[in-house]
Design an enzyme around this catalytic site. Structure first.
Site, PDB file in Angstrom:
ATOM      1  N   ASN A 466       4.788 -83.997 -15.533  1.00  0.00           N
ATOM      2  CA  ASN A 466       4.310 -82.373 -15.952  1.00  0.00           C
ATOM      3  C   ASN A 466       4.509 -81.886 -17.048  1.00  0.00           C
ATOM      4  O   ASN A 466       5.685 -81.536 -17.555  1.00  0.00           O
ATOM      5  CB  ASN A 466       5.105 -81.684 -14.764  1.00  0.00           C
ATOM      6  N   TRP A 467       3.589 -81.807 -18.038  1.00  0.00           N
ATOM      7  CA  TRP A 467       3.780 -81.859 -19.609  1.00  0.00           C
ATOM      8  C   TRP A 467       4.135 -80.173 -19.760  1.00  0.00           C
ATOM      9  O   TRP A 467       4.517 -79.723 -20.675  1.00  0.00           O
ATOM     10  CB  TRP A 467       2.788 -82.299 -20.362  1.00  0.00           C
ATOM     11  N   SER A 671      15.416 -82.241 -13.533  1.00  0.00           N
ATOM     12  CA  SER A 671      16.371 -83.093 -14.484  1.00  0.00           C
ATOM     13  C   SER A 671      16.441 -84.725 -14.051  1.00  0.00           C
ATOM     14  O   SER A 671      17.424 -85.219 -14.127  1.00  0.00           O
ATOM     15  CB  SER A 671      17.641 -82.571 -14.551  1.00  0.00           C
ATOM     16  N   GLY A 692       9.473 -83.396 -15.622  1.00  0.00           N
ATOM     17  CA  GLY A 692       9.043 -82.319 -16.819  1.00  0.00           C
ATOM     18  C   GLY A 692       9.309 -82.862 -17.886  1.00  0.00           C
ATOM     19  O   GLY A 692       8.725 -83.631 -18.453  1.00  0.00           O
ATOM     20  N   GLY A 693      10.775 -82.576 -18.437  1.00  0.00           N
ATOM     21  CA  GLY A 693      11.038 -82.799 -20.194  1.00  0.00           C
ATOM     22  C   GLY A 693      11.081 -84.386 -20.171  1.00  0.00           C
ATOM     23  O   GLY A 693      10.562 -84.800 -21.266  1.00  0.00           O
TER      24      GLY A 693
HETATM   25  C1  PEP Z   1       9.520 -79.661 -13.460  1.00  0.00           C
HETATM   26  O1  PEP Z   1       9.181 -78.754 -14.035  1.00  0.00           O
HETATM   27  O2  PEP Z   1       8.695 -80.365 -12.758  1.00  0.00           O
HETATM   28  C2  PEP Z   1      10.509 -80.478 -13.704  1.00  0.00           C
HETATM   29  C3  PEP Z   1      10.971 -81.320 -12.835  1.00  0.00           C
HETATM   30  O3  PEP Z   1      11.199 -80.360 -14.789  1.00  0.00           O
HETATM   31  P1  PEP Z   1      12.438 -81.480 -15.622  1.00  0.00           P
HETATM   32  O4  PEP Z   1      12.218 -82.592 -15.227  1.00  0.00           O
HETATM   33  O5  PEP Z   1      12.504 -80.762 -16.979  1.00  0.00           O
HETATM   34  O6  PEP Z   1      13.626 -80.713 -14.729  1.00  0.00           O
END
Ligand code: PEP
Length: 709
Positions: A466-467, A671, A692-693
């Protein structure tokens, strides 16, 4: 709708065939270039490693040419010699096995760029005649070296441009064995050859060589020609003369210069001569014609010679004199150095003077022992490996007049094969067999009958990115292409999806093959169409070529006040337009602390997706994302995640039955990184991740995808 286009990725079948053909051609070119560079590096690294002193002399020639005053025979240049050959050889092997493809190919390209610049200078300035790229094994001119390096540089750049297209010979988990073994082997070879003598002797003084023959000029050949110019002065006037018009004695000699005017043929041995000390008698011809054995203790620099084995040297000297054989010391050093050696070792043998470079070429040991008979080299030994005159081996050598196998080239090739090629070949074979057996195991697992019998779970393993609101269009397309290429080169063990901002969708759809990397949006409108400024409908999303849409992300729920009712509408519209839905659920920190997580996720499912028919619900992927773990660096432990995933599956089972629940993919998000993904994904109810990140860099995302391996 794009007429004539493939529904899934927006390309025509023809375009797909063309892009596959292009990819195949690219693959072939990259792998050919990789082989060319790898084999050249292995050969050039190896021939340097077996002759560390020869490589050191070459480095010192270069240092002298650029005016870096390195004391001859210094430890620094020797270290550089060993390091250079080790780096070259190891890079070659790593390229051959396609290990750490990105970094190795980049280092190789940089290495080749530096080498090409050096050889360009060699070609222009000719500071040394032979670059020494292949040690003494192959001599090529500076122009040929430059050509060779341009080809290698171009090949290295092609490989570095598409490193992931290099076909791997060994799986990642076993790469470390190849790396360590290669480095140990090549450094070991250098040390061995330094202690003993070069494993293979490519110089004109190798065992079996006839020195007299090596000095001969073939009939019809002309030697190089030189011209000397004399600078003379008379009455304040300076003029240049040649030998042909040398002036009378009224001119005073000032200076002379000699230049080579034609190349000509230079015999392989052209500067072998022995002038005995202190009487100055040239014994070269007698020495080469002598029908008896002559031992030559060769020391280019007697003042630096290792005197630790003088006992063994004396034993051989006594053996020689006792058996009517000659024993002479050969050096390029001064009389003082000779007397110092005599004082230290008690040497009684005579010394002759020979050119220092010739002595260094004769034997790579200081001192080293040479055995000659009628100008033919019968034996060569390092001072660390002097023969025992009483041994059977030595007696046989003296009796037969030929080396009895100690220096047999074939034996040495076999040794290298046994010590290096066979172990790596066996490792590769075992690795490939293991990989093949896991393919068989996986194929069996995929077999429907097998699944029915074993009642294995059928649901898909998925890693979705998910960008969010990151990356501009160009950056997004570049990342998508990079991922597409990497996943094409090495198929993942799961489905991979990237969910991008709306404006990226159409361009990314054109840049990727959705059979390899699927595309989705991060959101869609809760209205079908009309006057909703700024909104993007599910139909619009679908028309870009995207196949998925994320709905219900906690950021949309909290920042854009998307209620369960709104999300319910979005889900219905997405499904109606043929999109598959990644539906996000998850509790906040307060809810977790109040132990309300189960209640929260149940309510979220009931509020937006439990209204669906079984057929539609099967098109939903659930993403459990505890809000306290999103973008915070805090991850739910694998046990915490598994517990709630199992709970979610149980409530799906309650609603739609066990079979549907078993088939529903439930992803974890929050995360998730390459470091924690393997532990999370190992849990029975975690079917992948929504990332996400870590989805914003190809290498990070790839690391998570590889957790399924
Ligand atoms: C998200 O927003 O879907 C997500 C899992 O973000 P992150 O991996 O950055 O925690």
């Amino acid at each position: 709708m794009n007429e004539g286009k493939n529904e899934t990725n927006g390309r025509t079948a023809e375009e797909t065939v063309v892009s596959r053909t292009t990819l195949f051609v690219q693959h072939a070119i990259v792998n050919l270039c990789r082989l060319v560079v790898a084999v050249t590096f292995i050969v050039s690294g190896f021939v340097k490693a077996i002759d560390p002193l020869g490589t050191q002399y070459k480095i010192e020639d270069y240092a002298a040419a650029v005016g870096i005053m390195q004391p001859a025979g210094s430890l620094a240049t020797l270290g550089l010699s060993v390091a250079l050959s080790a780096v070259e050889f190891s890079l070659g092997v790593l390229l051959l096995f396609a290990i750490h493809r990105r970094v190795v190919s980049r280092i190789t390209a940089v290495f080749m760029a530096i080498m090409t610049i050096i050889t360009l200078w060699l070609w222009i300035a000719e500071p040394v005649k032979d670059c020494g790229c292949f040690g003494d094994a192959i001599h090529i001119s500076n122009a040929q070296t430059l050509m060779k390096n341009i080809v290698l540089l171009a090949s290295a750049v092609i490989v570095a441009w598409r490193p992931l297209q290099m076909v791997r010979f060994i799986s990642r988990s076993n790469q470390w064995i190849v790396i360590n073994y290669t480095v140990l082997f090549i450094v070991g070879v250098s040390i061995y050859c330094l202690y003993m003598l070069p494993l293979f002797d490519f110089r004109p003084y190798h065992i079996g060589a006839d020195i007299k023959k090596g000095m001969e000029m073939p009939p019809g050949e002309k030697g190089p020609e030189f011209e000397t110019t004399f600078i003379m002065e008379k009455d304040g006037e300076r003029r240049e003369f040649s030998l042909d018009n040398y002036p009378d004695s009224t001119w005073t000699f000032i200076d002379s210069k000699t230049v080579q005017v034609s190349e000509g043929y230079v015999p392989p041995i052209h500067d072998f001569s022995v002038v005995m000390q202190p009487d100055g008698v040239d014994v070269t011809e007698d020495l080469l014609a002598n029908k008896d054995y002559t031992f030559l203790l060769v020391s280019p620099q007697l003042e630096k010679a290792d005197d630790s084995n003088f006992g063994d040297i004396d034993r051989i000297y006594e053996y020689a004199t006792g058996n009517g054989m000659n024993f002479i010391g050969l050096t390029a050093s001064s009389d003082e150095a000779i007397s110092r050696w005599r004082d230290i070792t008690g040497a009684e043998y005579d010394f002759g003077i020979t050119d220092g470079t010739t002595l260094k070429t004769m034997i790579r040991s200081n001192p080293g022992l040479f055995l000659l008979k009628e100008g033919r080299v019968i034996g060569k030994w390092s001072h660390n490996d002097l023969p025992d005159p009483a041994s059977q081996e030595f007696k046989a050598l003296i009796k037969n007049g030929i080396d009895n196998g100690n220096f047999d080239t074939a034996k040495k090739v076999v040794k290298v094969v046994i010590w290096f090629v066979i172990p790596l070949f066996l490792l590769t074979l075992a690795d490939r067999l293991w990989a093949w057996s896991s393919i068989v195991r996986n194929t069996r697992k995929k077999n429907k009958l097998y699944k029915l019998l074993k009642k294995k779970k059928m649901r898909k393993k998925i890693v979705a990115g998910n960008w969010k609101m990151n990356l501009n269009l160009q950056e997004g397309v570049a990342l998508a292409k990079e991922l597409n290429e990497a996943l094409t080169a090495e198929k993942p063990n799961c489905d991979v999806i990237i969910c991008t901002p709306f404006i990226h969708l159409a361009s990314v759809a054109q840049a990727i093959d959705q059979n390899v990397l699927a595309l989705g949006a991060e959101n869609c409108a809760d209205k079908e169409k009309g006057a909703y400024t700024g909104e993007v409908s599910a139909e619009m999303v679908k028309s870009t070529g995207a196949q998925y849409v994320i709905i219900g992300h906690s950021e949309r729920r909290s920042y854009y006040a998307e209620t369960p009712e709104i999300l319910k509408e979005k889900v219905l519209l997405a499904l109606k337009n043929g999109l598959k839905v990644i539906f996000c659920i998850g509790e906040s920190l307060e809810e977790r602390e109040a132990n309300k997580q189960n209640e929260v996720v149940k309510a979220e499912l009931e509020g937006s997706v439990f209204n669906l028919s079984e057929e539609d619900f099967r098109k939903i992927i659930i993403a459990y994302e505890p809000i306290w773990a999103i973008g915070t660096g805090k991850t739910a432990t694998s046990d915490q995640a598994e517990e709630i995933h199992a709970y979610i599956r149980s409530i799906i089972a309650e609603k739609y039955g066990k079979a549907v629940a078993e088939d529903t993919s439930i992803l974890y998000g929050g995360s998730c990184k390459a470091s924690n993904a393997p532990e999370l994904f190992a849990k029975p109810d975690i079917d992948g991740g929504l990332i996400g990140g870590a989805a914003l860099k190809a290498a990070d995302f790839r690391g998570i995808i590889d957790a399924w391996k």
